[in-house]
Design a protein around this motif. Structure first.
Motif, PDB file in Angstrom:
ATOM      1  N   ASP A   1      -2.000  -5.606 -11.544  1.00 29.19           N
ATOM      2  CA  ASP A   1      -0.703  -5.044 -11.902  1.00 29.19           C
ATOM      3  C   ASP A   1       0.425  -5.991 -11.493  1.00 29.19           C
ATOM      4  OD1 ASP A   1       1.651  -3.461 -12.062  1.00 29.19           O
ATOM      5  OD2 ASP A   1       0.381  -1.668 -12.038  1.00 29.19           O
TER       6      ASP A   1
ATOM      7  N   SER B   1       3.396  -5.206 -10.653  1.00 30.85           N
ATOM      8  CA  SER B   1       4.138  -4.685  -9.501  1.00 30.85           C
ATOM      9  C   SER B   1       3.461  -5.082  -8.191  1.00 30.85           C
ATOM     10  CB  SER B   1       4.275  -3.160  -9.587  1.00 30.85           C
ATOM     11  OG  SER B   1       3.022  -2.519  -9.526  1.00 30.85           O
TER      12      SER B   1
ATOM     13  N   SER C   1       9.438  -6.210 -11.737  1.00 29.56           N
ATOM     14  CA  SER C   1       8.224  -5.428 -11.986  1.00 29.56           C
ATOM     15  C   SER C   1       8.365  -4.533 -13.213  1.00 29.56           C
ATOM     16  CB  SER C   1       7.885  -4.563 -10.772  1.00 29.56           C
ATOM     17  OG  SER C   1       7.633  -5.359  -9.633  1.00 29.56           O
TER      18      SER C   1
ATOM     19  N   SER D   1       5.018   2.316  -8.040  1.00 35.35           N
ATOM     20  CA  SER D   1       3.588   1.977  -8.119  1.00 35.35           C
ATOM     21  C   SER D   1       3.251   0.719  -7.335  1.00 35.35           C
ATOM     22  CB  SER D   1       3.199   1.778  -9.593  1.00 35.35           C
ATOM     23  OG  SER D   1       3.964   0.713 -10.166  1.00 35.35           O
TER      24      SER D   1
ATOM     25  N   SER E   1      -0.537  -0.525  -6.135  1.00 35.34           N
ATOM     26  CA  SER E   1      -1.104  -1.744  -6.739  1.00 35.34           C
ATOM     27  C   SER E   1      -1.506  -2.753  -5.675  1.00 35.34           C
ATOM     28  CB  SER E   1      -0.089  -2.375  -7.697  1.00 35.34           C
ATOM     29  OG  SER E   1       0.231  -1.497  -8.745  1.00 35.34           O
TER      30      SER E   1
END
Length: 432
Positions: free
Chosen positions: A2, A4, A41, A307, A311
């Protein structure tokens, strides 16, 4: 993988570099870097606003605790409460080489009830320095023993790291401290053992011929000028401080409320003296600390409410063997001391503790346990690290170089970290 999570780790790296290389204010870093990482992000303005507001809301109690605690202990310090207690304790020690070292441990433990490293060094070194000088004891020993004791005592909720841990993990600092208390008591006993070991290597000249009066005279010569306070008021001040600490331990009242009550009572008792006090330095310190904590709410919000933390945790979990995940709190604790030399405490607390707590919580380990597992060994090394500003004040007062201090003290901090962490595991506070 991810985006993020990648940005979260980039945030940690940038913060570490900026803290060490450019010396940027932590408050500025906490407010700017997470926002940049959040936008990169892909989070929207509305999402970021929500994350930040929630993060600041979570750290408000911690900011209030720091502000009220600093003012509470500031008034106690200005009225000479700590100095009076320490002078009384020190005056009761018959001067043998072992007793001088043990006296240093005891007065350091009392002095650091204030939670401030700078105040603690000023009180202890001005009290004990002349005793060391007149008996030709190297001041590296004074710096070593006081720093080790301050480190153990620095687990207190209002001392700094505990409050920051509570803020980033969204829990009460006192709940973390309660888990640390047995190791804290054990740590003080271990510092006493270290004092006895050091005393066996220290030769003193004509020390056994000195009397208790000599000790009192040494202290009196270096005693700082403070607000004159009646004996009755001083006894009341000591009593209130004791009650406040007991309330923090045995009740579930929010720590900032306890300190607010204590601050109100101590101000009323010392109303005449308060007008003469130089409280602006404490007000400034309280404002700075509270402001930094509130600024950290931006980082806490972006990390924990988005998130990003999930992550990052998943990326770390993927690299860890399954059998190691349930021990991540112990692993982090074991590395807390040595890793502090290459990474600032703020980066460890705000960057890696949320990840460790997230992984540990998936194994049914409470966030308070994860925080205690880090705080217990980390506290031992704080007052040896060059990044700790108050250490340089102590070194200046003692006339000791940082290199001498590290050489004399660091291995003992490793001993304390290992033994205190091991003690917490053995008695079952930290599940293994």
């Amino acid at each position: 993988m991810d985006i993020s999570g990648i940005m979260g780790f980039a945030l940690m790296i940038c913060m570490t570099l900026l803290v060490y290389k450019i010396k940027v204010s932590l408050g500025i870093l906490f407010m700017t870097l997470p926002v940049i990482a959040g936008f990169l992000s892909g989070f929207s303005m509305a999402e970021m606003s929500l994350y930040i507001l929630k993060g600041i809301e979570n750290v408000i109690p911690v900011a209030l605790m720091f502000a009220t605690a600093i003012l509470f202990f500031g008034i106690l310090n200005e009225t000479g409460t700590f100095t009076a207690i320490i002078t009384k304790i020190a005056g009761r020690f018959h001067l043998t080489r072992k007793n001088i070292f043990l006296m240093t441990v005891f007065v350091s433990a009392i002095a650091h009830l204030s939670g401030s490293g700078a105040v603690s060094y000023l009180i202890v070194i001005t009290t004990c320095k002349s005793i060391y000088n007149e008996n030709k004891i190297p001041l590296t020993n004074l710096m070593c023993l006081s720093s080790l004791t301050f480190g153990v005592m620095n687990m207190l909720p209002w001392a700094g790291p505990c409050g920051r841990l509570a803020g980033v993990l969204n829990t009460d600092p006192v709940s973390i401290w309660r888990l640390c208390i047995p190791s804290q008591i054990f740590g003080i006993l271990m510092v006493c053992v270290i004092a006895c070991i050091l005393s066996n290597y220290q030769k003193l000249s004509d020390i056994d011929s000195l009397s208790e009066n000599n000790c009192k005279q040494c202290i009196a010569r270096n005693k700082p000028t403070l607000i004159q306070q009646s004996r009755k008021k001083r006894c009341l001040s000591v009593g209130i401080m004791t009650i406040i600490i007991i309330l923090l331990i045995i009740t579930r009242i929010s720590s900032w409320i306890v300190f607010m009550m204590g601050l109100s009572v101590i101000s009323i008792i010392n109303l005449k003296e308060v007008k003469k006090m130089e409280l602006m330095k404490y007000i400034k310190s309280a404002g700075t600390m509270a402001g930094t904590v509130l600024a950290s709410g931006v980082m806490v919000g972006v990390l924990t409410q988005s998130s990003m933390l999930t992550s990052m945790s998943e990326m770390i979990s993927g690299l860890l063997p399954v059998s190691m995940r349930e021990h991540i709190h112990i692993l982090l604790g074991a590395l807390a001391n040595p890793i502090s030399w290459i990474m600032s405490g703020e980066v460890e607390i705000f960057g890696f503790m949320p990840i460790a707590a997230k992984i540990a919580s998936e194994c049914q380990i409470a966030v308070e346990v994860t925080a205690a597992a880090f705080l217990i060994p980390y506290s031992a090394v704080i007052f040896v690290l060059p990044m700790t500003v108050s250490v340089h004040l102590g070194l200046s007062l003692c006339g000791v170089s940082l290199r001498e201090h590290i050489r004399q003290t660091y291995l003992w901090t490793l001993f304390l970290s290992i033994t205190m962490l091991g003690f917490a595991i053995i008695i079952g506070i930290l599940p293994y």
